[in-house]
Design an enzyme around this catalytic site. Structure first.
Site, PDB file in Angstrom:
ATOM      1  N   ARG A 160      -8.723  -8.571 -14.783  1.00 34.87           N
ATOM      2  CA  ARG A 160      -7.752  -8.592 -15.889  1.00 34.87           C
ATOM      3  C   ARG A 160      -8.404  -9.113 -17.188  1.00 34.87           C
ATOM      4  NH1 ARG A 160      -5.436  -6.320 -12.340  1.00 34.87           N
ATOM      5  NH2 ARG A 160      -3.250  -6.488 -11.705  1.00 34.87           N
ATOM      6  N   SER A 235       2.994  -8.142 -13.637  1.00 35.13           N
ATOM      7  CA  SER A 235       2.619  -9.507 -13.252  1.00 35.13           C
ATOM      8  C   SER A 235       2.581 -10.391 -14.492  1.00 35.13           C
ATOM      9  CB  SER A 235       1.234  -9.526 -12.613  1.00 35.13           C
ATOM     10  OG  SER A 235       1.206  -8.686 -11.494  1.00 35.13           O
ATOM     11  N   GLU A 331      -0.732 -14.053 -17.829  1.00 39.39           N
ATOM     12  CA  GLU A 331      -1.527 -12.828 -17.994  1.00 39.39           C
ATOM     13  C   GLU A 331      -1.036 -12.007 -19.190  1.00 39.39           C
ATOM     14  OE1 GLU A 331      -3.109  -9.223 -17.820  1.00 39.39           O
ATOM     15  OE2 GLU A 331      -1.175  -9.170 -16.823  1.00 39.39           O
TER      16      GLU A 331
HETATM   17  N1  EPU Z   1       3.675 -12.651  -2.274  1.00 49.02           N
HETATM   18  C1  EPU Z   1       4.656 -13.540  -1.919  1.00 49.02           C
HETATM   19  N2  EPU Z   1       5.820 -13.524  -2.641  1.00 49.02           N
HETATM   20  C2  EPU Z   1       6.024 -12.675  -3.659  1.00 49.02           C
HETATM   21  C3  EPU Z   1       5.002 -11.776  -4.020  1.00 49.02           C
HETATM   22  C4  EPU Z   1       3.827 -11.781  -3.305  1.00 49.02           C
HETATM   23  O1  EPU Z   1       4.514 -14.323  -0.991  1.00 49.02           O
HETATM   24  O2  EPU Z   1       7.101 -12.709  -4.248  1.00 49.02           O
HETATM   25  C5  EPU Z   1       2.447 -12.593  -1.462  1.00 49.02           C
HETATM   26  C6  EPU Z   1       2.454 -11.343  -0.578  1.00 49.02           C
HETATM   27  O3  EPU Z   1       3.095 -11.567   0.625  1.00 49.02           O
HETATM   28  C7  EPU Z   1       0.998 -11.058  -0.373  1.00 49.02           C
HETATM   29  C8  EPU Z   1       0.370 -11.555  -1.675  1.00 49.02           C
HETATM   30  O4  EPU Z   1       1.318 -12.427  -2.280  1.00 49.02           O
HETATM   31  O5  EPU Z   1       0.482 -11.828   0.683  1.00 49.02           O
HETATM   32  C9  EPU Z   1      -0.057 -10.443  -2.605  1.00 49.02           C
HETATM   33  O6  EPU Z   1       1.081  -9.718  -3.051  1.00 49.02           O
HETATM   34  P1  EPU Z   1       0.967  -8.221  -3.634  1.00 49.02           P
HETATM   35  O7  EPU Z   1       0.210  -7.362  -2.684  1.00 49.02           O
HETATM   36  O8  EPU Z   1       2.320  -7.787  -4.040  1.00 49.02           O
HETATM   37  O9  EPU Z   1       0.016  -8.331  -4.885  1.00 49.02           O
HETATM   38  P2  EPU Z   1      -0.114  -9.422  -6.038  1.00 49.02           P
HETATM   39  O10 EPU Z   1      -1.383 -10.167  -5.841  1.00 49.02           O
HETATM   40  O11 EPU Z   1       1.131 -10.200  -6.155  1.00 49.02           O
HETATM   41  C10 EPU Z   1      -1.563  -7.858  -7.597  1.00 49.02           C
HETATM   42  C11 EPU Z   1      -1.555  -7.443  -9.028  1.00 49.02           C
HETATM   43  C12 EPU Z   1      -0.507  -6.356  -9.284  1.00 49.02           C
HETATM   44  C13 EPU Z   1      -0.867  -5.170  -8.397  1.00 49.02           C
HETATM   45  C14 EPU Z   1      -0.876  -5.649  -6.918  1.00 49.02           C
HETATM   46  C15 EPU Z   1      -1.341  -4.562  -5.972  1.00 49.02           C
HETATM   47  C16 EPU Z   1      -2.277  -9.397 -10.300  1.00 49.02           C
HETATM   48  C17 EPU Z   1      -1.862 -10.490 -11.236  1.00 49.02           C
HETATM   49  N3  EPU Z   1      -1.293  -8.597  -9.891  1.00 49.02           N
HETATM   50  O12 EPU Z   1      -0.296  -8.465  -7.327  1.00 49.02           O
HETATM   51  O13 EPU Z   1      -0.633  -5.949 -10.643  1.00 49.02           O
HETATM   52  O14 EPU Z   1       0.063  -4.104  -8.559  1.00 49.02           O
HETATM   53  O15 EPU Z   1      -1.811  -6.748  -6.765  1.00 49.02           O
HETATM   54  O16 EPU Z   1      -2.701  -4.349  -6.120  1.00 49.02           O
HETATM   55  O17 EPU Z   1      -3.458  -9.287  -9.987  1.00 49.02           O
HETATM   56  C18 EPU Z   1       0.227  -6.201 -12.865  1.00 49.02           C
HETATM   57  O18 EPU Z   1      -0.878  -6.642 -13.179  1.00 49.02           O
HETATM   58  O19 EPU Z   1       1.151  -6.056 -13.704  1.00 49.02           O
HETATM   59  C19 EPU Z   1       0.491  -5.849 -11.463  1.00 49.02           C
HETATM   60  C20 EPU Z   1       1.695  -5.476 -11.032  1.00 49.02           C
END
Ligand code: EPU
Length: 336
Positions: A160, A235, A331
């Site tokens: 990012r 995010s 972010e």
């Molecule tokens: N999780 C929770 N609670 C929540 C959300 C997530 O416990 O409410 C846990 C999930 O269970 C999982 C982990 O967090 O173990 C990761 O969750 P997820 O796969 O949804 O991905 P993320 O790390 O929350 C990142 C990116 C997203 C992208 C997704 C998929 C960042 C800041 N965000 O989210 O990007 O779509 O991975 O690759 O890196 C964005 O930047 O706007 C965005 C949506």
């Protein structure tokens, strides 16, 4: 090209924040932008408005970058090289690539925003970052009005992150992005758990670009709010990186804490999990809230002000810090 007065910006930012631009202009070519820069020295740029939180009226000129066009520079049997102008909608560009069988950005389906802003924060999702396919970035140098080209290496991409958020912040207006995409032997990235599950549930063993894109669209729709329905900027926080030592301490108390190793001494922890564990998931304070299906996404249910959303963000940062001694970094660009 005409400067308009007192234009509401609600439709120019995906958070749907109602602030006013005292002066507003839409620019549709690099030439127009160059002409404008000769007289206007202070301005504020909007493009897709998908990564910003506006907290007050904008007193300086707002320039809406709406430069359109996709061109193929060259191609061979294996790859196509394209230049895409900054104002093209990102997701429409992804769909264009899929319909032409150009591979490399299918995992980045349905990300809000425009092509011109994708390099700034190096958009990424489901195991793919846009830096993997960017060949060059072009932009106007604000000081001189000259068009400059950055190679992929020049952009210094990170998670990012890029030079456009750091050393070159407020110095360059991005006008186009170059991409190299595959025409055959696509390197599909389906290792991300949710994509595998989605493809398996549809009995797809040998996915096409469209299958992967459809899977990503289904996953995003199930977890992330559509900005057309509920204002949001994806995010809101970055996933923090902490020391392995701190992680091992925290893991004693929270054995289920999700984590991804970054190096032998660092671990990335999902901010969404930290926010959920701190009790904010699905919480609503007036029209400002935390999305019920993804705690990393702050939402505007209708008439929240940018300041209200920002206050909620600060409350979340404070609580997460008190609970875990982890600082969440915002972010989204907060405009104050
Ligand atoms: N999780 C929770 N609670 C929540 C959300 C997530 O416990 O409410 C846990 C999930 O269970 C999982 C982990 O967090 O173990 C990761 O969750 P997820 O796969 O949804 O991905 P993320 O790390 O929350 C990142 C990116 C997203 C992208 C997704 C998929 C960042 C800041 N965000 O989210 O990007 O779509 O991975 O690759 O890196 C964005 O930047 O706007 C965005 C949506």
């Amino acid at each position: 090209m005409k400067i308009q007065q007192n234009i509401p910006l609600k439709n120019y930012n995906t958070f749907g924040i109602s602030v006013i631009a005292k002066r507003f202009i839409t620019v549709t070519s690099v030439y127009e932008l160059q002409q404008l820069l000769k007289t206007e020295k202070n301005f504020f740029l909007v493009s897709g408005g998908s990564n910003m939180l506006l907290t007050k009226d904008i007193e300086t000129l707002v320039i809406h970058i709406d430069i359109k066009g996709i061109s193929i520079d060259r191609e061979d049997d294996n790859a196509v090289y394209l230049t895409v102008n900054a104002g093209e909608n990102w997701h429409e560009f992804v769909l264009y690539c899929i319909s032409n069988n150009y591979g490399g950005i299918e995992n980045l389906s349905l990300i809000p925003g425009t092509v011109g802003t994708c390099p700034i924060q190096n958009i990424g999702a489901y195991g793919v970052e846009v830096k993997n396919v960017i060949t060059k970035v072009e932009g106007l140098e604000i000081k001189t009005g000259k068009l400059v080209t950055f190679s992929n290496k020049d952009c210094n991409f990170g998670y990012r992150n890029s030079i456009f958020k750091n050393s070159h912040k407020a110095k360059i207006i991005l006008t186009s992005v170059g991409f190299k995409l595959t025409k055959k032997d696509h390197k599909l990235n389906t290792s991300y758990g949710a994509i595998e599950t989605e493809l398996t549930s549809k009995n797809i063993a040998r996915p096409t670009l469209k299958d992967v894109s459809d899977a990503v669209i289904a996953i995003r729709k199930s977890k992330l709010p559509d900005p057309k329905e509920i204002g949001n900027s994806g995010s809101f926080f970055k996933n923090p990186v902490i020391s392995k030592k701190q992680f091992l301490e925290l893991q004693k108390e929270h054995p289920n804490m999700p984590n991804y190793p970054v190096s032998s001494i660092e671990v990335k922890v999902p901010a969404g999990w930290l926010v959920e564990q701190s009790g904010f998931k699905g919480k609503r304070f007036g029209d400002a809230g935390v999305h019920e299906k993804q705690a990393l996404v702050l939402v505007n249910y209708g008439n929240a002000s940018g300041e209200e959303i920002y206050q909620l963000a600060q409350k979340i940062q404070e609580t997460v810090f008190n609970n875990f001694r982890i600082s969440l970094e915002i972010e989204v660009n907060v405009i104050q």
